[in-house]
Write a protein that holds these residues in place. Structure first.
Motif, mmCIF file in Angstrom:
data_model
loop_
_atom_site.group_PDB
_atom_site.id
_atom_site.type_symbol
_atom_site.label_atom_id
_atom_site.label_comp_id
_atom_site.label_asym_id
_atom_site.label_seq_id
_atom_site.Cartn_x
_atom_site.Cartn_y
_atom_site.Cartn_z
ATOM 1 N N GLN A 142 -3.487 5.258 -1.655
ATOM 2 C CA GLN A 142 -2.019 5.552 -2.385
ATOM 3 C C GLN A 142 -1.110 4.718 -1.418
ATOM 4 O O GLN A 142 0.035 4.628 -2.012
ATOM 5 N N GLN A 143 -1.425 4.762 -0.326
ATOM 6 C CA GLN A 143 -0.318 4.133 0.739
ATOM 7 C C GLN A 143 -0.214 2.438 0.523
ATOM 8 O O GLN A 143 0.715 1.925 1.345
ATOM 9 N N LEU A 144 -1.256 1.737 -0.172
ATOM 10 C CA LEU A 144 -1.220 0.427 0.047
ATOM 11 C C LEU A 144 -0.247 -0.040 -1.203
ATOM 12 O O LEU A 144 0.056 0.566 -2.175
ATOM 13 N N SER A 145 0.217 -1.443 -0.585
ATOM 14 C CA SER A 145 1.338 -1.813 -1.577
ATOM 15 C C SER A 145 0.621 -2.402 -3.120
ATOM 16 O O SER A 145 1.422 -2.480 -3.760
ATOM 17 N N ASP A 146 -0.694 -2.620 -2.980
ATOM 18 C CA ASP A 146 -1.174 -3.202 -4.156
ATOM 19 C C ASP A 146 -2.233 -1.988 -4.828
ATOM 20 O O ASP A 146 -3.023 -2.462 -5.325
ATOM 21 N N TYR A 147 -1.651 -0.776 -4.574
ATOM 22 C CA TYR A 147 -2.371 0.484 -5.588
ATOM 23 C C TYR A 147 -2.811 0.089 -6.714
ATOM 24 O O TYR A 147 -3.988 0.540 -7.109
#
Length: 414
Positions: free
Chosen positions: A262-267
């Motif tokens: 959930q913390q990834l920019s490409d979630y």
């Protein structure tokens, strides 16, 4: 307490410590009837207000939320029924139950993780053990201040990283419950013989069953059977290998992965891949909560070789995260990474709960150098269930450690 409200008032919420915040300061009784007067607990946010409420006679106590107006209750009162005035003033909120205090012992390998667990809660107290050896190599172990843990909840954080350390830790596991402790919990994040759970030929020894039986022989404490906490055991049927004197609690590292994703920019572009049907069976239900697209791989035989192929799903243009319970040599994961890249994955990452990596096999995993999935992995997430691996891969891309400390601390409160 089993009866219901008589007309004209309808019951609302049961009276429980968790939803009752204020106390009645004056009760009433009725001399004209055998029925006792009703006592209504009012949850009122205005701490300085004194409430006067007319209630009908009944024989049950109920809680009224501040969302239910007093006018609503009075409106439903019967004019023919006997009523009494009840004076109520708000008092201090009832405090939540105190956290269970736990004395946490640990083996030398698990010291760093034990410190992270204790940092999660003031209710967890770290306790040390003297780990020495006699001249002949057998363990010389001493538990300092053993009498001080009488009546305490006790846990032991173990690591069975090699056969050589199991005996010395097992000696402690058999000793601690006998020290008149209130309860005993064994936290064994990685169950090491989990992959040896079945016989394929006559003469094969299922060492998973052997270890399960050994742990089932831990003495019963004053509080009852030992609780065993372990994470993502390789085969779910292994829970049936344990005897009735131990209570296995099977936890998972998948919530840590979900939080990290959930913390990834490409979630929004993530697809989950499984290297085989076994991984899909173990994990797909936990991952369904995020509604990720999924890819399932499989090994197929071509001549004398077994090759990884995509069985179902579409990785093209996606950030594909391979999920499994453990990795050893890493051959299957690397083959999955290559086939996913060949089918157009934009990025490939991996997650395993247990990074075992015998003979430094972690060195086989390369970083993708910023978006070249055919070259390696964008991320390789593992937990700290295997402390030796954590020391070796720390700060080495693509590896990132997701700590079990918070999960373990929460589980110790069960």
């Amino acid at each position: 307490m089993g009866s219901t409200f008589k007309n004209p008032i309808t019951p609302l919420l049961p009276l429980t410590p968790s939803n009752s915040n204020y106390l009645i300061t004056k009760s009433i009784s009725s001399s004209s009837s055998s029925s006792s007067s009703s006592l209504i607990f009012v949850n009122n946010n205005n701490n300085n207000n004194s409430l006067l409420l007319s209630v009908t006679k009944c024989n049950r106590i109920y809680c009224v939320s501040n969302t239910d107006t007093l006018q609503h209750l009075v409106h439903h009162s019967s004019p023919k029924s006997s009523s009494h005035s009840l004076q109520m003033t708000s008092s201090a909120p009832i405090e939540a139950p105190a956290a269970k205090r736990v004395c946490l012992f640990y083996c030398p390998e698990m010291e760093a993780l034990a410190e992270r667990v204790a940092a999660q809660s003031d209710a967890i107290e770290l306790r040390g053990i003297s780990w020495k050896k006699f001249a002949d190599g057998f363990p010389n172990i001493f538990i300092p201040n053993a009498q001080s843990i009488r009546g305490q909840h006790v846990a032991f954080l173990a690591s069975f990283s090699s056969p050589g350390v199991i005996f010395e830790q097992q000696s402690v596991l058999y000793a601690l419950p006998k020290l008149f402790v209130a309860s005993f919990t064994l936290v064994l994040p990685f169950f090491p013989t989990g992959t040896s759970e079945r016989m394929e030929d006559e003469g094969d020894v299922a060492t998973a069953y052997t270890l399960a039986r050994s742990l089932s022989s831990i003495p019963v404490s004053r509080g009852g059977p030992t609780s065993l906490v372990t994470y993502d055991i390789h085969a779910l049927q292994e829970r049936f290998y344990f005897g009735d004197t131990i209570l296995p609690c099977f936890e998972s590292g998948i919530p840590l992965l979900l939080n990290r994703l959930q913390q990834l920019s490409d979630y929004d572009n993530i697809t989950i891949a499984f290297p085989d049907d076994g991984a899909w069976k173990r994990f797909h239900k936990q991952l369904l909560v995020q509604d990720f697209p999924m890819v399932v791989c499989a090994k197929v035989r071509e001549g004398s070789q077994r090759i990884v192929r995509i069985k179902e799903g579409e990785p093209k243009g996606r950030h594909v995260v391979i999920v499994d319970d453990l990795v050893q040599s890493g051959g299957t994961l690397i083959e999955c990474q290559k086939v996913l890249a060949a089918h157009g994955a934009a990025k490939v990452s991996a997650y395993v709960t247990h990074g075992i990596f015998p003979n430094r096999s972690w060195e086989r995993f390369k970083h993708d150098n910023g978006g070249h999935p055919e070259m390696g992995l964008a991320n390789f997430w593992i937990t700290d269930s295997c402390p030796q691996t954590v020391k070796e891969v720390k700060n080495k891309p693509p590896f990132e450690i997701l700590s079990l400390a918070g999960s373990i601390a929460a589980t110790l409160q069960i």
